[in-house]
Design a protein around this motif. Sequence first.
Motif, short mmCIF file in Angstrom:
data_model
loop_
_atom_site.label_atom_id
_atom_site.label_comp_id
_atom_site.label_asym_id
_atom_site.label_seq_id
_atom_site.Cartn_x
_atom_site.Cartn_y
_atom_site.Cartn_z
N LEU A 17 0.82 -1.22 0.00
CA LEU A 17 0.00 0.00 0.00
C LEU A 17 0.85 1.27 0.00
CD1 LEU A 17 -2.78 -1.11 2.50
CD2 LEU A 17 -2.85 -1.13 -0.01
N SER A 18 2.11 1.16 0.40
CA SER A 18 3.00 2.33 0.40
C SER A 18 3.77 2.47 -0.90
CB SER A 18 3.97 2.26 1.58
OG SER A 18 4.83 1.16 1.43
N SER A 19 3.42 1.68 -1.91
CA SER A 19 4.09 1.77 -3.21
C SER A 19 3.76 3.11 -3.84
CB SER A 19 3.61 0.64 -4.13
OG SER A 19 3.96 -0.61 -3.61
N PRO A 20 4.74 3.74 -4.49
CA PRO A 20 4.50 5.05 -5.09
C PRO A 20 3.74 4.97 -6.40
CG PRO A 20 6.72 4.34 -5.57
CD PRO A 20 6.12 3.30 -4.67
N SER A 21 3.16 6.07 -6.78
CA SER A 21 2.56 6.22 -8.11
C SER A 21 3.47 7.13 -8.91
CB SER A 21 1.17 6.83 -8.01
OG SER A 21 0.30 5.95 -7.38
N TYR A 22 3.40 7.00 -10.22
CA TYR A 22 4.23 7.84 -11.09
C TYR A 22 3.40 8.21 -12.30
CZ TYR A 22 8.00 9.26 -14.20
OH TYR A 22 8.79 9.97 -15.05
#
Length: 193
Positions: A148-153
């Motif tokens: 859930l803490s994965s970044p978006s780009y």
Amino acid sequence: MIEDDDKFKQKENLEVKSEKNLLRPIIVIITFLLWCTLLSYFFFPKVKAAINDSGVVPLIMNMQEEQSTPQRGIKAIYYSQDEAKVFSFVTQKRGSTYLHDTIEALINDYPEVALKNGCISLVSSKTKLIGLSVSRGICYVDLSKEFLSSPSYKNYNAYDQIKETLLLDDKIEKVVILVEGKVLDSNYFITQK
């Protein structure tokens, strides 16, 4: 009669000569074997110690382990500044299926070819793969809460990266991502912006 005796003596001389011809090589071979045995008896401990000190044996064992480590070819999507790109590469075999290895690669591996193209994975490296199963064309992927803490780009996110990577397999029709056993909403990363 005298002639017969001469022929008999000549035959005897031939047999003695052939015995002498065989005796010399036998003596040489026995001497060589004794010499090799004595040398190995006296020098074996020194040779063994030299081999152990050189570290050759552990090096060979390590090379054999590396060669015996199974590897698997996979395809995965990584993101560049402009677009999503599919890369095929070889990774360590970590699980029982190539799909499992594919997700593990998205979490842990950065293939050299992707890095050279300026591509990244959006799946957090702290994520753990809890489980993966396929039933009737649906792939269920259970991940730890660190996902859930994965970044978006830009318009890309880790949910789409996993989903699109698994959909590269023709046998997979749908992907369901779970976080610690609970279905994750496909819009989670979009609403978190």
